[in-house]
Enzyme design. Sequence first.
Site, mmCIF file in Angstrom:
data_model
loop_
_atom_site.group_PDB
_atom_site.id
_atom_site.type_symbol
_atom_site.label_atom_id
_atom_site.label_comp_id
_atom_site.label_asym_id
_atom_site.label_seq_id
_atom_site.Cartn_x
_atom_site.Cartn_y
_atom_site.Cartn_z
ATOM 1 N N GLN A 255 17.363 57.049 -75.868
ATOM 2 C CA GLN A 255 16.258 56.117 -76.049
ATOM 3 C C GLN A 255 16.779 54.745 -76.465
ATOM 4 O O GLN A 255 16.323 53.713 -75.986
ATOM 5 C CB GLN A 255 15.289 56.668 -77.105
ATOM 6 C CG GLN A 255 14.022 55.877 -77.232
ATOM 7 C CD GLN A 255 13.283 55.790 -75.911
ATOM 8 O OE1 GLN A 255 13.186 56.771 -75.184
ATOM 9 N NE2 GLN A 255 12.799 54.609 -75.571
ATOM 10 N N HIS A 258 17.823 51.966 -73.970
ATOM 11 C CA HIS A 258 16.841 51.282 -73.120
ATOM 12 C C HIS A 258 16.809 49.779 -73.358
ATOM 13 O O HIS A 258 16.749 48.985 -72.433
ATOM 14 C CB HIS A 258 15.435 51.849 -73.337
ATOM 15 C CG HIS A 258 15.092 52.932 -72.377
ATOM 16 N ND1 HIS A 258 15.072 52.737 -71.022
ATOM 17 C CD2 HIS A 258 14.753 54.224 -72.562
ATOM 18 C CE1 HIS A 258 14.755 53.872 -70.420
ATOM 19 N NE2 HIS A 258 14.551 54.792 -71.329
ATOM 20 N N GLU A 322 5.596 57.430 -78.527
ATOM 21 C CA GLU A 322 5.532 57.542 -77.070
ATOM 22 C C GLU A 322 6.149 58.881 -76.646
ATOM 23 O O GLU A 322 5.528 59.670 -75.958
ATOM 24 C CB GLU A 322 6.322 56.369 -76.460
ATOM 25 C CG GLU A 322 6.348 56.374 -74.944
ATOM 26 C CD GLU A 322 7.382 55.393 -74.389
ATOM 27 O OE1 GLU A 322 8.210 54.858 -75.166
ATOM 28 O OE2 GLU A 322 7.385 55.180 -73.158
ATOM 29 N N HIS A 323 7.389 59.115 -77.061
ATOM 30 C CA HIS A 323 8.080 60.384 -76.788
ATOM 31 C C HIS A 323 8.251 61.131 -78.101
ATOM 32 O O HIS A 323 8.651 60.528 -79.094
ATOM 33 C CB HIS A 323 9.484 60.145 -76.223
ATOM 34 C CG HIS A 323 9.517 59.329 -74.971
ATOM 35 N ND1 HIS A 323 9.777 57.971 -74.983
ATOM 36 C CD2 HIS A 323 9.355 59.673 -73.672
ATOM 37 C CE1 HIS A 323 9.768 57.519 -73.743
ATOM 38 N NE2 HIS A 323 9.505 58.510 -72.917
ATOM 39 N N ASP A 356 12.029 61.954 -68.215
ATOM 40 C CA ASP A 356 12.225 60.631 -67.615
ATOM 41 C C ASP A 356 12.449 60.746 -66.115
ATOM 42 O O ASP A 356 12.135 59.831 -65.369
ATOM 43 C CB ASP A 356 13.448 59.938 -68.244
ATOM 44 C CG ASP A 356 13.156 59.436 -69.640
ATOM 45 O OD1 ASP A 356 11.966 59.279 -69.972
ATOM 46 O OD2 ASP A 356 14.114 59.211 -70.405
ATOM 47 N N HIS A 415 -38.498 49.163 -67.247
ATOM 48 C CA HIS A 415 -37.839 50.470 -67.124
ATOM 49 C C HIS A 415 -38.890 51.577 -67.110
ATOM 50 O O HIS A 415 -38.809 52.524 -66.349
ATOM 51 C CB HIS A 415 -36.883 50.703 -68.306
ATOM 52 C CG HIS A 415 -35.576 49.989 -68.189
ATOM 53 N ND1 HIS A 415 -35.476 48.632 -68.188
ATOM 54 C CD2 HIS A 415 -34.293 50.455 -68.064
ATOM 55 C CE1 HIS A 415 -34.190 48.273 -68.082
ATOM 56 N NE2 HIS A 415 -33.463 49.372 -67.999
#
Lengths: 427, 427
Positions: A255, A258, A322-323, A356, A415
Amino acid sequence: MKTIINPDKPDWVNVLKRPTQTVDDIEATVNQIFDDVARNGDQAISKYTEMFDGCTLNSIEVTTEETQKASALVSEELKKAIQLAKSNIESFHKAQKTERVFVETVKGVKCWQEKRAIQKVGLYIPGGTAPLFSTILMLVVPAQIAGCKEIVLCTPPNAKGNIANEILYTAQLCGVTKIIKVGGIQAIAGMTFGTETIPQVYKIFGPGNQFVTVAKQISTKFGVAIDMPAGPSELLVVADTSAHPAYVASDLLSQAEHGADSQVILVTDTLEFITNVQNEIEKQLEQLPRKDIAQNALKNSKAFMIESAEDALQLINSYAPEHLIIATRNDDFFVNNIQNAGSVFIGNFTPESAGDYASGTNHTLPTNGFSRAYSGVNLDSFTKAITFQKISEEGMLQIGKTIELMAEAEGLQAHKNAVTLRLNDLK
Amino acid sequence: MKTIINPDKPDWVNVLKRPTQTVDDIEATVNQIFDDVARNGDQAISKYTEMFDGCTLNSIEVTTEETQKASALVSEELKKAIQLAKSNIESFHKAQKTERVFVETVKGVKCWQEKRAIQKVGLYIPGGTAPLFSTILMLVVPAQIAGCKEIVLCTPPNAKGNIANEILYTAQLCGVTKIIKVGGIQAIAGMTFGTETIPQVYKIFGPGNQFVTVAKQISTKFGVAIDMPAGPSELLVVADTSAHPAYVASDLLSQAEHGADSQVILVTDTLEFITNVQNEIEKQLEQLPRKDIAQNALKNSKAFMIESAEDALQLINSYAPEHLIIATRNDDFFVNNIQNAGSVFIGNFTPESAGDYASGTNHTLPTNGFSRAYSGVNLDSFTKAITFQKISEEGMLQIGKTIELMAEAEGLQAHKNAVTLRLNDLK
């Protein structure tokens, strides 16, 4: 990596703060380029491609010949790998298809919900050092299953005006309708307004740098939907001594490589485990080509020692990663009770990199705590649910009075009148 | 209503333009109030409530006693109507529940997707002339079915500091966790940041004026999700001589009375039908308490005569209406081929007001052409899909090589290494 021991709950907000970036400076640039592309179309696109990518192109649309040539240069071994990944992603996303939901709520009142494909979607794939062809699989495969009619892919050319072979191969394999050599803000502007060459789309997907991220936000002002707001990628590993420090270290590093703004977090129940993981990180880091990036990311990163599993769970739900990798003796406790996470990886043989690339799940996921309210990209991201209702004369007699009463109480006489007229004819 | 006969396709973009409003002036006000509420919490909330709603409150949280008193004042007849509507909305939204999606993509690679509730949601219900209690049903019923833990409702008090009885009755009937007397920008700011009294939420739902709309947009900058971008309400009716001009007129008027910026569109195949509907509109308009509003909305509105059903369909899909009424001999053609619409009403006895109140479908729908990419509010709006994966040793042996090859081709060595370490141990 900073070690934090049993932090007090009121401090969680501070210790879990993500590294942030301001985007105010970028907005002015984005607005200016959007305005130019809206007015001048392809001419503006060419100007910015020269300015930012340093290349002049005769044509920005990739030809079939170009794709064929590029595909021939991808190794058979890699092609097979991409095909296996594609097949797994297909299986998992096909299974997400839902049937029409039909209910006759009251006799004569038939209601149903159907998913219909978003007709025109645009995908952005970044250029730069690494060709992220895996993201093409993650976006085009579900778009195809959903039945999107037009799938436009924008990706920046290099200085020679070319796109990476792997990107062109994967795009044609998945059936992209049109591949355009354009990147950055101008790509998002092009898909927002449409130009002579770039089709206007209804929803834009895909990752990008901060310029692309802000451009996607701005595109929503012009009626375009986007997959989700973006932020730096992140991973939280919850592990105990049943996990292997070397594996945990490798996952945290995968990670961290990245980007310098990535964040990795370790949550565990002993200081010894933290030390073991940190030693492994030091060792593995030396071998990495992207060592500098990973080292910078590790500066933002934290290792928590938390004794109680209940507290650990609460902290994870507060952070909303996220992960999330779960490698503990009581995996089930975390799996069953996790509320906020994008994608979850369970056990010692489920590294994040499996998701991934090739397990079948999607890797376009909510960062920045957005997993509290957002899903990762899935089949439904490429459809919208439309509701239908058909009421018979009997049905109108059943619910007409209810509608009249409610409309009147809300002060909406017209209506009510739409029902009264019909009820009168039925009496 | 302006009549337009067989318009050329290149002109569609212009003739289908919606009335627009600029929001740039509002943004500065929203930013200032957000900043104040973020810093000063309840104190700032009180200040703006005094300023905009003209009332000073000792406590902004509605008490159980207050709700009980208010409920006692709602007529039994209206209560029964609200209960029937609630029951229909429940049936239809319960049917939208999806099971866990489970796929073993390759032997030993188990992937699944589960929906989990968004834990904290905030609902905004406008005050003003009409108490929109029906929107409470549309938002709280699915939130409850989804399993949201905290459901906060904000609605502005009147000058006496009170909330409409119908709103309090419906809120307690549906099981709102907390009702707060606060409206406008300050309500959205309160739910975005949290104050001493107002809980911070993860997603904000509900309609509002242009101030609330801009405030919801700004809240997304602070990590809060919103149901959808909002715009003025709209209705498109496609009808032929099998429809009743009086019914069609009543439906167009029921949309027109919403606001001066509402838009209504009629698409039909004869000029005579347009004339008949227009005559009916004139007649019915006279009886309406909200005549002025409806008349203004009709100025933005258009009647299209289009001979070919195929062209009519294309025009409707271009416009992407929020509400679509289909009252033609070949309903199926339109039902089967509509791509862009929020909610569809089929046949002569299915007025839009049925879906607004009681058929069971949701009335929170994508306006402004957003139905090209957005769904209306549905059960999934209150959940997010989380993916899970669990890979066995065998599974890793099956897909490990694929991950290594792809990670290497993307230049992500640490991603590869996380797999290599594991594969080495398995060999």
